[in-house]
Design a protein around this motif. Structure first.
Motif, PDB file in Angstrom:
ATOM      1  N   VAL A  99       0.857  -1.173   0.000  1.00  0.00           N
ATOM      2  CA  VAL A  99       0.000   0.000   0.000  1.00  0.00           C
ATOM      3  C   VAL A  99       0.900   1.233   0.000  1.00  0.00           C
ATOM      4  N   VAL A 100       0.688   2.116  -0.959  1.00  0.00           N
ATOM      5  CA  VAL A 100       1.457   3.353  -1.048  1.00  0.00           C
ATOM      6  C   VAL A 100       0.483   4.505  -0.894  1.00  0.00           C
ATOM      7  N   LEU A 101       0.757   5.383   0.070  1.00  0.00           N
ATOM      8  CA  LEU A 101      -0.115   6.520   0.322  1.00  0.00           C
ATOM      9  C   LEU A 101       0.622   7.815   0.003  1.00  0.00           C
ATOM     10  N   THR A 102      -0.085   8.774  -0.553  1.00  0.00           N
ATOM     11  CA  THR A 102       0.517  10.064  -0.823  1.00  0.00           C
ATOM     12  C   THR A 102       0.736  10.809   0.481  1.00  0.00           C
ATOM     13  N   LYS A 103       1.718  11.707   0.482  1.00  0.00           N
ATOM     14  CA  LYS A 103       2.056  12.467   1.680  1.00  0.00           C
ATOM     15  C   LYS A 103       0.818  13.215   2.181  1.00  0.00           C
ATOM     16  N   GLY A 104       0.578  13.144   3.470  1.00  0.00           N
ATOM     17  CA  GLY A 104      -0.557  13.831   4.077  1.00  0.00           C
ATOM     18  C   GLY A 104      -1.807  12.990   4.193  1.00  0.00           C
ATOM     19  N   THR A 105      -1.806  11.796   3.589  1.00  0.00           N
ATOM     20  CA  THR A 105      -2.977  10.931   3.657  1.00  0.00           C
ATOM     21  C   THR A 105      -3.284  10.551   5.098  1.00  0.00           C
ATOM     22  N   ASN A 106      -4.558  10.554   5.407  1.00  0.00           N
ATOM     23  CA  ASN A 106      -5.072  10.156   6.724  1.00  0.00           C
ATOM     24  C   ASN A 106      -4.746  11.176   7.809  1.00  0.00           C
ATOM     25  N   THR A 107      -4.437  12.404   7.413  1.00  0.00           N
ATOM     26  CA  THR A 107      -4.208  13.459   8.396  1.00  0.00           C
ATOM     27  C   THR A 107      -5.502  14.241   8.588  1.00  0.00           C
ATOM     28  N   LEU A 122     -15.930  11.940   3.560  1.00  0.00           N
ATOM     29  CA  LEU A 122     -14.514  12.207   3.773  1.00  0.00           C
ATOM     30  C   LEU A 122     -14.230  12.249   5.273  1.00  0.00           C
ATOM     31  N   PHE A 123     -13.440  11.296   5.749  1.00  0.00           N
ATOM     32  CA  PHE A 123     -13.176  11.124   7.172  1.00  0.00           C
ATOM     33  C   PHE A 123     -11.858  11.777   7.590  1.00  0.00           C
ATOM     34  N   ALA A 124     -10.884  11.740   6.699  1.00  0.00           N
ATOM     35  CA  ALA A 124      -9.576  12.373   6.888  1.00  0.00           C
ATOM     36  C   ALA A 124      -9.041  12.662   5.487  1.00  0.00           C
ATOM     37  N   ARG A 125      -7.887  13.298   5.392  1.00  0.00           N
ATOM     38  CA  ARG A 125      -7.347  13.620   4.070  1.00  0.00           C
ATOM     39  C   ARG A 125      -7.136  12.336   3.271  1.00  0.00           C
ATOM     40  N   ASN A 126      -7.744  12.272   2.094  1.00  0.00           N
ATOM     41  CA  ASN A 126      -7.678  11.116   1.184  1.00  0.00           C
ATOM     42  C   ASN A 126      -8.260   9.838   1.787  1.00  0.00           C
ATOM     43  N   LYS A 127      -9.155   9.945   2.759  1.00  0.00           N
ATOM     44  CA  LYS A 127      -9.733   8.763   3.405  1.00  0.00           C
ATOM     45  C   LYS A 127     -11.252   8.913   3.461  1.00  0.00           C
ATOM     46  N   TRP A 128     -11.935   8.102   2.661  1.00  0.00           N
ATOM     47  CA  TRP A 128     -13.385   8.094   2.655  1.00  0.00           C
ATOM     48  C   TRP A 128     -13.850   6.906   3.481  1.00  0.00           C
ATOM     49  N   LEU A 129     -14.915   7.096   4.244  1.00  0.00           N
ATOM     50  CA  LEU A 129     -15.347   6.050   5.161  1.00  0.00           C
ATOM     51  C   LEU A 129     -16.866   6.007   5.231  1.00  0.00           C
ATOM     52  N   ILE A 130     -17.411   4.795   5.091  1.00  0.00           N
ATOM     53  CA  ILE A 130     -18.832   4.545   5.321  1.00  0.00           C
ATOM     54  C   ILE A 130     -18.880   3.515   6.447  1.00  0.00           C
ATOM     55  N   ALA A 131     -19.442   3.893   7.573  1.00  0.00           N
ATOM     56  CA  ALA A 131     -19.400   3.062   8.776  1.00  0.00           C
ATOM     57  C   ALA A 131     -20.710   2.311   8.997  1.00  0.00           C
ATOM     58  N   HIS A 132     -20.625   1.267   9.802  1.00  0.00           N
ATOM     59  CA  HIS A 132     -21.784   0.501  10.254  1.00  0.00           C
ATOM     60  C   HIS A 132     -22.198   1.069  11.617  1.00  0.00           C
ATOM     61  N   PRO A 133     -23.492   1.087  11.944  1.00  0.00           N
ATOM     62  CA  PRO A 133     -23.937   1.626  13.231  1.00  0.00           C
ATOM     63  C   PRO A 133     -23.253   0.987  14.446  1.00  0.00           C
TER      64      PRO A 133
END
Length: 68
Positions: free
Chosen positions: A15-23, A37-48
Motif C-alpha cells: 500500500v502506497v499513500l501520498t504524503k498527508g494521507t489520513n491526516t 470524507l473522514f480524513a485527508r484522502n480517506k473516505w469512510l462509510i461506517a456501520h452503526p
C-alpha cells in the motif's frame, strides 16, 4: 468459520499513500459526497455498530455486521 488461503503461499500486498494521507482536515460540506470524507484522502462509510459516529463518520451501512 475461518479465512482460508487458496494455496499455501498466501498473498502479498503493498500500500502506497501520498504524503498527508489520513491526516486531520477541516470538514466542509460542499457536495453530498463530502460527508464521506473522514480524513485527508480517506473516505469512510461506517456501520452503526462500529461506534464511529462519535468521530463524525458517515453511518451508511445497514444489516447484520458479520465478523469472520
Amino acid at each position: 468459520m475461518g479465512i482460508k488461503n487458496i494455496n499455501e503461499q498466501g498473498f502479498k500486498c503493498v500500500v502506497v499513500l501520498t504524503k498527508g494521507t489520513n491526516t486531520v482536515i477541516e470538514k466542509e460540506y460542499n457536495t453530498k459526497e463530502d460527508c464521506l470524507l473522514f480524513a485527508r484522502n480517506k473516505w469512510l462509510i461506517a456501520h452503526p455498530e462500529s461506534g464511529l459516529e462519535k468521530e463524525d463518520a458517515f453511518v451508511g451501512l445497514k444489516g447484520e455486521s458479520i465478523i469472520l
